[in-house]
Every structure is written in C-alpha cells, then in structure tokens.
Enzyme design. Structure first.
Site, PDB file in Angstrom:
ATOM      1  N   LYS A  83      38.110  36.143  53.502  1.00 11.37           N
ATOM      2  CA  LYS A  83      38.091  35.415  52.230  1.00 11.37           C
ATOM      3  C   LYS A  83      38.235  36.410  51.092  1.00 11.37           C
ATOM      4  O   LYS A  83      37.523  37.425  51.048  1.00 11.37           O
ATOM      5  CB  LYS A  83      36.754  34.677  52.139  1.00 11.37           C
ATOM      6  CG  LYS A  83      36.768  33.394  51.373  1.00 11.37           C
ATOM      7  CD  LYS A  83      35.436  32.681  51.613  1.00 11.37           C
ATOM      8  CE  LYS A  83      35.299  31.480  50.732  1.00 11.37           C
ATOM      9  NZ  LYS A  83      33.949  30.904  50.829  1.00 11.37           N
TER      10      LYS A  83
HETATM   11  C1  E4P Z   1      33.668  27.717  49.491  1.00 12.57           C
HETATM   12  O1  E4P Z   1      34.172  28.374  50.348  1.00 12.57           O
HETATM   13  C2  E4P Z   1      32.396  28.065  48.826  1.00 12.57           C
HETATM   14  O2  E4P Z   1      31.580  28.753  49.740  1.00 12.57           O
HETATM   15  C3  E4P Z   1      31.614  26.867  48.374  1.00 12.57           C
HETATM   16  O3  E4P Z   1      32.243  25.658  48.680  1.00 12.57           O
HETATM   17  C4  E4P Z   1      31.100  26.994  46.990  1.00 12.57           C
HETATM   18  O4  E4P Z   1      30.348  25.849  46.699  1.00 12.57           O
HETATM   19  P1  E4P Z   1      29.309  25.792  45.493  1.00 12.57           P
HETATM   20  O5  E4P Z   1      30.058  25.541  44.249  1.00 12.57           O
HETATM   21  O6  E4P Z   1      28.414  24.643  45.850  1.00 12.57           O
HETATM   22  O7  E4P Z   1      28.579  27.114  45.476  1.00 12.57           O
END
Ligand code: E4P
Length: 217
Positions: A83
């Site tokens: 990522k």
């Molecule tokens: C995506 O890969 C992120 O880990 C996640 O969906 C972020 O979500 P949040 O806005 O609830 O932190």
C-alpha cells in the site's frame, strides 16, 4: 463485489474469515498501531489466515524508502499488496514495484484525477476514502462513480477498492456504483447480516415450531 476487512486484529479476522465471505484484508499504520503488535509478524499471520489480497502500507515518504519497505513486505507472503500513498513519490514507487511484479494499493485517494494517475502508474487497487469525504461534507459515493466512469472509458483494470466505509449503506451504494471491492470495518461487516424483520421473523418461526411439539432430528 469482493469483501475485504479493514483491520489488523488477527483474532477478529480469524473469526470473520470463518464465515467464508472474506476475500482479503486492508491494514494501515493506524490499524497496526491500534492492534499493538509488531507489523511484520502481524501481517504474516493475516496472510497465512486469508489467502486473498492483504494490504500492508509502506511508511517511508520517499521513492527509495517506499520501494525498500515494499520489497521487505513482499518477502512475507505471495498475497501481500503493497500500500502506497497517493503522492508523487508514492506513484513513482508504485511504478517501480509494479514493474517488479508487486501487487499495489494506492491509498488516500480523494479525487478522480488522483485515481486516473494511480491507474496510469499501474496500481492493482485504488482506495478512494469515501467516509472521510462524507465526514467533510463532500459526496464520497460520487467519487466512486466518477472513478468507475473514467476507468471504464479507458479500459484501466485497476480495481476500485471503496475504503473508509462507515455504514451498511456505504457498502450497498459502493456495490451499486460498481466498486470492485469494499473494505469494511469488522463492526460494519457484522451489521450487514442484521435486519429487524429477520430477527422478528425467526423469533416467530421458532415460537410456532416449539408450540407444534415437532423435531427434525
Ligand atoms: C483503507 O484501506 C483504510 O485502511 C481505511 O478504510 C480508512 O478508513 P477510516 O477513514 O475509517 O480510517
């Protein structure tokens, strides 16, 4: 639509994986910190638990650092997805790692043009954060629809991974908008099963069955 779980809690993931409905997992630095365990064994345990794509995020902010971290993460398991943040350095790292055969997930996407760049950089997944847009008074789902149109217009095969999901309605609307995958927090995943009419209906069926005095086995 593929269902991913947005968590780094291995016990919780094991419980949800037992449903057979979990296609993959996404983690991020905040989720790893919340789980309170070292990143590498945690991510390895998740990769061993669920055979689908498991996203683990690089935390360097420069190309070379992200590429080095990505290569280390890729050593953990064949189902690792590296990522990377949607920055100029992040997309350069995406191109480098993609050329080396990595699966990549470009994260922190908040606009359609950012998603266009990620597709051109060869990202396997793009993660638009629709909940955070909604939190700020913008229309997160509109972004999913825009990306779907752009990717379809040009035949990009980068998969749209709807992220920052807050409610079951987000999951429904992401599916309607044509997202390829949705990464869902455990509590929202559990809520997907729930409907008050299911509970009432089951309660009544069981009450009537008990009154009949019958058994199946
Ligand atoms: C995506 O890969 C992120 O880990 C996640 O969906 C972020 O979500 P949040 O806005 O609830 O932190």
């Amino acid at each position: 639509m593929q269902i991913f779980i947005d968590s780094a809690d291995v016990a919780e993931l094991a419980d949800l994986a037992a449903t057979g409905l979990v296609d993959g997992v996404t983690t991020n630095p905040s989720l790893i910190a919340k789980a309170g365990k070292p990143i590498l064994p945690t991510v390895k345990a998740i990769c061993d638990l669920i055979p689908g794509p498991i996203s683990a995020e690089a935390v360097a902010t420069d190309h070379d650092g992200m590429v080095a971290e990505g290569r280390r993460l890729m050593e953990l398991a064949p189902n690792i997805v590296v990522k990377l943040p949607l920055t100029m350095e992040g997309l350069k790292a995406c191109r480098t790692l993609t050329a080396e055969g990595a699966q990549t997930n470009v994260t922190l996407c908040f606009s359609a043009v950012q998603a266009l760049l990620a597709a051109k950089a060869g990202a396997t997944f793009i993660s638009p954060f629709l909940g955070r847009l909604d939190d700020g008074g913008q229309d997160g789902m509109a972004l999913i629809r825009e990306i779907r149109t752009i990717y379809d217009n040009y035949g990009y095969d980068t998969e749209i991974l709807a992220a920052s999901i807050r409610t079951p309605l987000h999951v429904r609307d992401a599916a309607l908008a044509g997202a390829d995958c949705c990464t869902i927090p455990p509590a929202v995943f559990r809520a997907l099963y729930k409907h008050v009419l299911t509970d009432i209906g089951l309660e009544n069926f069981l009450k009537d069955w008990k009154a009949s005095g019958q058994t199946i086995l």
